[in-house]
Design a protein around this motif. Sequence first.
Motif, short mmCIF file in Angstrom:
data_model
loop_
_atom_site.label_atom_id
_atom_site.label_comp_id
_atom_site.label_asym_id
_atom_site.label_seq_id
_atom_site.Cartn_x
_atom_site.Cartn_y
_atom_site.Cartn_z
N THR A 1 0.64 -1.18 0.14
CA THR A 1 -0.77 -0.11 0.27
C THR A 1 0.64 1.12 0.25
O THR A 1 1.49 1.24 0.95
N ASN A 2 0.01 2.20 -1.11
CA ASN A 2 1.58 3.04 -0.78
C ASN A 2 2.72 3.08 -0.67
O ASN A 2 3.35 4.16 -0.54
N GLY A 3 3.55 2.23 -1.78
CA GLY A 3 4.96 1.81 -1.89
C GLY A 3 5.40 1.41 -0.76
O GLY A 3 6.58 0.70 -0.50
N ILE A 4 4.29 0.84 0.21
CA ILE A 4 5.22 -0.15 1.34
C ILE A 4 4.55 -1.77 1.11
O ILE A 4 3.91 -1.47 1.32
N LEU A 5 4.96 -2.40 1.48
CA LEU A 5 4.52 -3.64 1.99
C LEU A 5 4.34 -3.95 3.36
O LEU A 5 4.51 -3.25 4.43
N ASP A 6 2.62 -4.50 3.22
CA ASP A 6 1.71 -4.05 4.38
C ASP A 6 1.87 -5.90 4.81
O ASP A 6 1.04 -5.29 6.05
N GLY A 7 2.36 -6.48 4.34
CA GLY A 7 3.07 -7.73 5.36
C GLY A 7 1.85 -8.83 4.81
O GLY A 7 1.36 -9.61 6.22
N SER A 8 0.60 -8.46 3.65
CA SER A 8 0.01 -9.41 3.66
C SER A 8 0.52 -10.62 2.98
O SER A 8 1.59 -9.54 1.84
N VAL A 9 0.35 -11.45 2.35
CA VAL A 9 0.43 -12.14 1.19
C VAL A 9 -1.37 -12.70 0.63
O VAL A 9 -2.18 -13.47 1.33
N HIS A 10 -1.49 -12.90 -0.31
CA HIS A 10 -2.43 -14.25 -1.11
C HIS A 10 -1.83 -15.34 -1.71
O HIS A 10 -1.22 -15.45 -2.60
N ILE A 11 -2.09 -16.10 -1.52
CA ILE A 11 -1.98 -17.40 -1.61
C ILE A 11 -2.30 -18.28 -2.83
O ILE A 11 -3.37 -18.66 -2.20
N ASN A 12 -1.93 -17.95 -3.57
CA ASN A 12 -2.76 -18.25 -5.12
C ASN A 12 -1.74 -20.26 -5.52
O ASN A 12 -2.40 -20.96 -5.67
N VAL A 13 -1.18 -20.01 -5.01
CA VAL A 13 -0.38 -21.59 -5.32
C VAL A 13 0.26 -21.95 -3.81
O VAL A 13 1.45 -21.66 -3.55
N GLY A 14 -0.25 -23.09 -2.89
CA GLY A 14 0.19 -23.16 -1.90
C GLY A 14 1.25 -24.43 -1.60
O GLY A 14 1.72 -25.29 -3.13
N ASN A 15 1.62 -25.75 -1.00
CA ASN A 15 2.51 -26.89 -1.02
C ASN A 15 2.20 -27.56 -2.02
O ASN A 15 2.55 -28.70 -1.81
N SER A 16 0.58 -28.04 -2.35
CA SER A 16 0.45 -28.64 -3.14
C SER A 16 -0.11 -27.74 -4.30
O SER A 16 -1.28 -27.68 -4.61
N LYS A 17 0.33 -28.38 -5.83
CA LYS A 17 -0.31 -27.98 -6.97
C LYS A 17 -1.49 -28.52 -7.69
O LYS A 17 -2.14 -27.59 -8.49
N SER A 18 -1.63 -28.92 -6.88
CA SER A 18 -3.26 -29.91 -7.36
C SER A 18 -4.29 -29.24 -7.33
O SER A 18 -4.50 -29.12 -8.78
N ASP A 19 -4.53 -28.95 -6.60
CA ASP A 19 -5.73 -27.79 -6.70
C ASP A 19 -6.16 -26.98 -7.66
O ASP A 19 -6.45 -26.67 -8.38
N ILE A 20 -4.54 -25.89 -7.89
CA ILE A 20 -4.14 -24.91 -8.76
C ILE A 20 -4.53 -25.45 -9.88
O ILE A 20 -4.99 -24.79 -11.06
N ILE A 21 -3.48 -26.59 -10.57
CA ILE A 21 -3.73 -27.44 -11.65
C ILE A 21 -4.93 -27.94 -11.79
O ILE A 21 -5.39 -27.93 -12.66
N GLN A 22 -5.86 -28.29 -11.17
CA GLN A 22 -6.60 -29.26 -11.39
C GLN A 22 -8.46 -27.68 -11.87
O GLN A 22 -8.76 -27.41 -12.90
N GLN A 23 -7.99 -26.79 -11.02
CA GLN A 23 -8.65 -24.91 -11.40
C GLN A 23 -7.71 -24.87 -12.53
O GLN A 23 -9.51 -24.53 -13.28
N ILE A 24 -6.91 -24.72 -13.21
CA ILE A 24 -6.91 -24.70 -14.53
C ILE A 24 -7.10 -25.47 -15.34
O ILE A 24 -7.59 -24.62 -16.52
N ALA A 25 -6.98 -26.34 -15.45
CA ALA A 25 -7.87 -27.29 -16.12
C ALA A 25 -8.68 -27.28 -16.62
O ALA A 25 -9.63 -27.40 -17.98
N SER A 26 -9.66 -27.10 -15.62
CA SER A 26 -11.41 -27.36 -15.66
C SER A 26 -11.83 -25.43 -16.01
O SER A 26 -12.30 -25.68 -17.11
N GLU A 27 -11.09 -24.62 -16.08
CA GLU A 27 -11.14 -23.22 -16.89
C GLU A 27 -10.82 -23.01 -18.16
O GLU A 27 -11.46 -22.35 -18.67
#
Length: 207
Positions: free
Chosen positions: A120-146
């Motif tokens: 925010t405003n050029g400063i890291l705010d300490g948050s992260v949105h985890i799109n790819v977690g420790n196992s990639k199976s969920d995101i792979i299945q999502q990509i395949a479906s989409e």
Amino acid sequence: MFIDVDGTLTDDISAWEKVHHTFDLVDEMNINTERFFAGEIDYNTWAKEDVALWKGKSYHDFKRALMNPKLREGAIEGVELLKRAGFDVILVSGGIDEMVQQVASAVKADQYYANTIGHTNGILDGSVHINVGNSKSDIIQQIASENNYNLNHCGAIGDNTNDIGMFEIVAYSVAINTDKQEVIEAANDLVITENFAEAANKIILTL
């Protein structure tokens, strides 16, 4: 075709490590890493606690730390071979968006997925949105479906334990430059090479 980034298409330390080095937080990074591999914290907690260390730091310095990732030899050529063979190339990384975006652009990947660091405003705010977690199976299945991909006709290339999930759900997988036995056992093939194109050719000749 699903491809990991850190250690697979790049030949360098991970994006997470680069940021910790930039902010002189290597000791804290090592403590969190040890806690994860000891089973004391899960992957999401590990990521969140790492990013919390960066709160209040400059987003400009963060981006500068991730500039000009070092591509592995044959990365551009290997992706080009895959695309010529008719594959869509999707980068799926547990790394950081700002670096993965650069790799995706350099190799001309069709899509990429990575984790997003809040600022925010050029400063890291300490948050992260985890799109790819420790196992990639969920995101792979999502990509395949989409994208209406049939996973029985898809391949994957990676090098680490978080790639096992995607290895398990595609038709053919290649582990590259890894000595991790669980990764080797999960993959259909193993390539020890400095040239990514050799791993790409394994997929092309099989699928």
